[in-house]
Structures are given as C-alpha cells and as structure tokens.
Design a protein around this motif. Structure first.
Motif, mmCIF file in Angstrom:
data_model
loop_
_atom_site.group_PDB
_atom_site.id
_atom_site.type_symbol
_atom_site.label_atom_id
_atom_site.label_comp_id
_atom_site.label_asym_id
_atom_site.label_seq_id
_atom_site.Cartn_x
_atom_site.Cartn_y
_atom_site.Cartn_z
ATOM 1 N N GLN A 1 0.745 -1.201 -0.056
ATOM 2 C CA GLN A 1 -0.025 0.060 0.041
ATOM 3 C C GLN A 1 0.763 1.174 0.075
ATOM 4 O OE1 GLN A 1 -2.683 -0.385 3.385
ATOM 5 N NE2 GLN A 1 -3.465 -2.394 2.653
ATOM 6 N N THR A 2 2.110 1.299 0.715
ATOM 7 C CA THR A 2 2.721 2.480 0.757
ATOM 8 C C THR A 2 3.695 2.695 -0.492
ATOM 9 O OG1 THR A 2 3.237 1.952 3.449
ATOM 10 C CG2 THR A 2 4.527 3.575 2.376
ATOM 11 N N LEU A 3 3.922 1.306 -0.863
ATOM 12 C CA LEU A 3 4.716 1.440 -2.142
ATOM 13 C C LEU A 3 3.822 2.267 -3.411
ATOM 14 C CD1 LEU A 3 6.911 -1.506 -2.009
ATOM 15 C CD2 LEU A 3 7.796 0.812 -2.527
ATOM 16 N N GLU A 4 2.526 1.923 -3.380
ATOM 17 C CA GLU A 4 1.721 2.316 -4.130
ATOM 18 C C GLU A 4 1.427 3.923 -4.207
ATOM 19 O OE1 GLU A 4 0.049 0.949 -6.841
ATOM 20 O OE2 GLU A 4 0.300 -1.320 -6.261
ATOM 21 N N CYS A 5 1.659 4.390 -2.958
ATOM 22 C CA CYS A 5 1.740 5.668 -2.661
ATOM 23 C C CYS A 5 2.817 6.464 -3.187
ATOM 24 C CB CYS A 5 1.414 5.837 -1.233
ATOM 25 S SG CYS A 5 -0.088 5.347 -0.627
ATOM 26 N N THR A 6 3.912 5.896 -3.094
ATOM 27 C CA THR A 6 5.163 6.294 -3.369
ATOM 28 C C THR A 6 5.626 6.079 -4.924
ATOM 29 O OG1 THR A 6 6.605 4.643 -2.876
ATOM 30 C CG2 THR A 6 6.160 6.199 -1.122
ATOM 31 N N ASN A 7 4.726 5.537 -5.706
ATOM 32 C CA ASN A 7 5.008 5.127 -7.276
ATOM 33 C C ASN A 7 6.124 4.085 -7.025
ATOM 34 O OD1 ASN A 7 4.480 5.039 -9.878
ATOM 35 N ND2 ASN A 7 5.992 6.643 -10.262
ATOM 36 N N TYR A 8 6.201 3.274 -6.073
ATOM 37 C CA TYR A 8 7.132 2.330 -6.129
ATOM 38 C C TYR A 8 8.624 2.706 -5.649
ATOM 39 C CZ TYR A 8 4.128 -1.709 -5.993
ATOM 40 O OH TYR A 8 3.100 -2.616 -5.469
ATOM 41 N N GLU A 9 8.758 3.837 -5.210
ATOM 42 C CA GLU A 9 9.965 4.556 -4.738
ATOM 43 C C GLU A 9 10.417 3.999 -3.329
ATOM 44 O OE1 GLU A 9 11.193 8.677 -5.126
ATOM 45 O OE2 GLU A 9 9.586 8.992 -6.824
ATOM 46 N N VAL A 10 11.507 3.083 -3.132
ATOM 47 C CA VAL A 10 11.493 2.391 -1.842
ATOM 48 C C VAL A 10 11.943 3.387 -0.757
ATOM 49 C CG1 VAL A 10 12.837 0.599 -0.717
ATOM 50 C CG2 VAL A 10 12.078 0.205 -3.094
ATOM 51 N N LYS A 11 12.780 4.153 -0.908
ATOM 52 C CA LYS A 11 13.221 5.054 0.077
ATOM 53 C C LYS A 11 12.179 5.633 0.827
ATOM 54 C CE LYS A 11 18.064 5.987 -1.347
ATOM 55 N NZ LYS A 11 18.995 7.176 -1.721
ATOM 56 N N PRO A 12 11.242 6.311 0.332
ATOM 57 C CA PRO A 12 10.335 7.357 1.031
ATOM 58 C C PRO A 12 9.288 6.460 1.658
ATOM 59 C CG PRO A 12 10.007 7.549 -1.433
ATOM 60 C CD PRO A 12 11.271 6.904 -1.276
ATOM 61 N N ALA A 13 8.936 5.204 1.156
ATOM 62 C CA ALA A 13 8.249 4.382 1.732
ATOM 63 C C ALA A 13 8.738 3.879 2.961
ATOM 64 C CB ALA A 13 7.913 3.104 0.864
#
Length: 304
Positions: free
Chosen positions: A256-268
C-alpha cells in the motif's frame, strides 16, 4: 612497445600444457583450480581499488561521471557493469558509461582496427563531453591497447581523474593513469585467452568499484538495494520484500505504501518507520543527501 610474448598474460601455463589430452573432468578441474587463484590476485590490489573508489565517490558527489574504456572483452565487461547501475541504483544512464572500441556493434562482432587507434579512443571520449569532474577507467588485460592509451591521454589533458585496470605490471596504460590497478592473474589455461582469469578479475573489480561507490552515496540501506528502479514484476516484488523486511511491516502495508510512492522504496521506508507523509519523507531524504538511515533520524528528531 612491449613484445606481446613477454607479457604475463601471454605466457604458457605449465599446469595446462597437456590439456588437449586430458579427460573432460580433468580439463574442468584445471580451469576451476586456476579460477580459484583470481580472488587472491584481486586481494593484492585492494588498496588501489580503495583509492579508486574514494576518487569516484568524491567526483560523483560533485556531479561527475564514471567512464569505462576498453576494447573487445574489456569493453564488454565495462558495458556489463555500466548497464546494471540504472536498474540497481536508479542512477541516470549518464552516471556510469561504457565506451567501447568500435561502438555498440562491436559487442557482438569485433570491429577491425578499432582497438589499434589512439585517436579513436580520444575522439570517443570527446563525444561524451568529458570534463575534469569525470573519472575514466581504462581497461586492457595486456595493458597496451592503443585505443585505451588514447582515451587516457585525452582524459589527462582535460583534467579528469584516470585509472588503469590491467593484468600486467608496469603496463603502458598505467603510465597514463593517476591510479594503477595491476591485478596479476598469471598465465591463462589457454595461452593468451584473457577472457578467462584476467577478465574474471576485472569483472570482480568493477563490481567492487560500483557497488562500494553506490553504497557510499546512499544507494543502500543495511545490505538492501533501497534505490532500485522498479521496472518489472520481479523488481516490484523485491521492492515489497525490502520495505517489509526493513520496517517490519506486513506485506500488505508495504504494498500500500509503495503504491503511494509510485514504488520508490526510500520514501516508503521513511514513511512507515516514522509515520510521516510522502512529502515529508521526500524532504528528509533530500536533507539527508539520499541516506535513508539519516533521513529516519532527521524525521524522528523533527517530530519531537
């Protein structure tokens, strides 16, 4: 110019003189035993590899780039390492580049005469708009390839940092390099076939150089690739696994979090670890120069 026959990489290997009359398993054992010596050879030049990484790290921080220059097998090894950096570390293709004698068409088939021209080596770097912020690593098992010599000479003229990577001591290309990595892997199982031990050593060293440089500029958290570029299903699953592993969250929360970050791992990771928004996470990552660990610390301090 040194006679080819006098080079260590061109000498006959006494352990394989009768290889044409060996059984299949004995041929394989001979090759395997020789390959076991490669890592030990690399170990002998760790201090030179360290110097190289420190220079690359400093130049990358200033916006510099890393160039691998080679012909034949050496050029192909440079390409292999360079093309893996964008998907692994989300770097621009401009950051680590491979320059090969004969261009990309030489990847599959040798281009006659390309490696014998110093001028061509210099011109190929000119076309990349080389600057004094860049680092050029010239790769040649023999240490005498004119194409590589020309590239290093031009790099020195521009004021770029230069490194030689070869499998012979006191090589010609090393005379044109600030740092000399001369990893002596000895005579090949097949005389002069430097795609074997020499190339293996060079591939190991390039792996070490880019991996360590990327760790130092914040592309890794713990031992996980937190800056990978998610471009396919496998990498999407890897991203979920990385976020879940680091944060201790469920797989669903990670997704769910990665969906929010457009699959950017660091901000997730920062979002889950600290409970802040995506915008805040990106702010703290920027403040931390891309380092996740420091970004988490900054976000935690900022919330207190």
């Amino acid at each position: 110019m040194n006679k080819l026959s006098t080079l260590t990489t061109e000498m006959r290997n006494e352990k394989s003189v009768a290889i044409d009359s060996m059984s299949t398993i004995d041929i394989l054992k001979t090759i395997n035993e020789e390959d076991m010596t490669v890592a030990q050879s690399v170990q002998q030049v760790l201090s030179e590899i360290e110097k190289t990484v420190e220079v690359i790290y400093e130049q990358l921080k200033q916006g510099g780039r890393l160039f691998y220059v080679g012909a034949g097998t050496s050029g192909r090894i440079g390409i292999m390492d360079a093309v893996e950096c964008p998907p692994t570390y989300s770097t621009s293709p401009e950051v680590v580049q491979a320059v090969m004698a004969g261009g990309t068409k030489a990847i599959e088939k040798a281009v006659e005469g390309a490696e014998d021209s110093e001028e061509l080596g210099a011109n190929d770097l000119k076309e990349r708009n080389l600057t004094e912020l860049d680092v050029v690593i010239g790769i040649a098992a023999s240490g005498r390839t004119p194409y590589v010599v020309g590239a290093l000479q031009y790099a020195n003229k521009i004021g770029a940092s230069t490194v030689s990577l070869t499998s012979n001591t006191n090589s010609i290309i090393s005379k044109h390099a600030d740092i000399k990595i001369e990893v002596v892997t000895g005579p090949e199982v097949l005389t002069g076939s430097t795609r074997m031990k020499a190339a293996t050593a060079h591939k190991m060293i390039l792996n070490m150089i880019t991996t360590t440089s990327m760790i130092k500029i914040g592309k890794v958290y713990e031992n996980l690739m937190v800056d990978l570029k998610v471009s396919n299903l496998k990498l999407k699953e890897r991203a979920k696994s990385i976020v879940s592993t680091i944060t201790g969250s469920t797989y669903d929360i990670a997704e769910q979090t990665l969906e929010c970050t457009n699959y950017e791992v660091k901000p997730a990771i920062v979002m889950i670890k600290t409970g802040i928004t995506l915008e805040e996470a990106k702010y703290y990552i920027k403040e931390a120069d891309g380092f996740v660990r420091q970004a988490i610390e900054l976000a935690t301090e900022g919330g207190n």
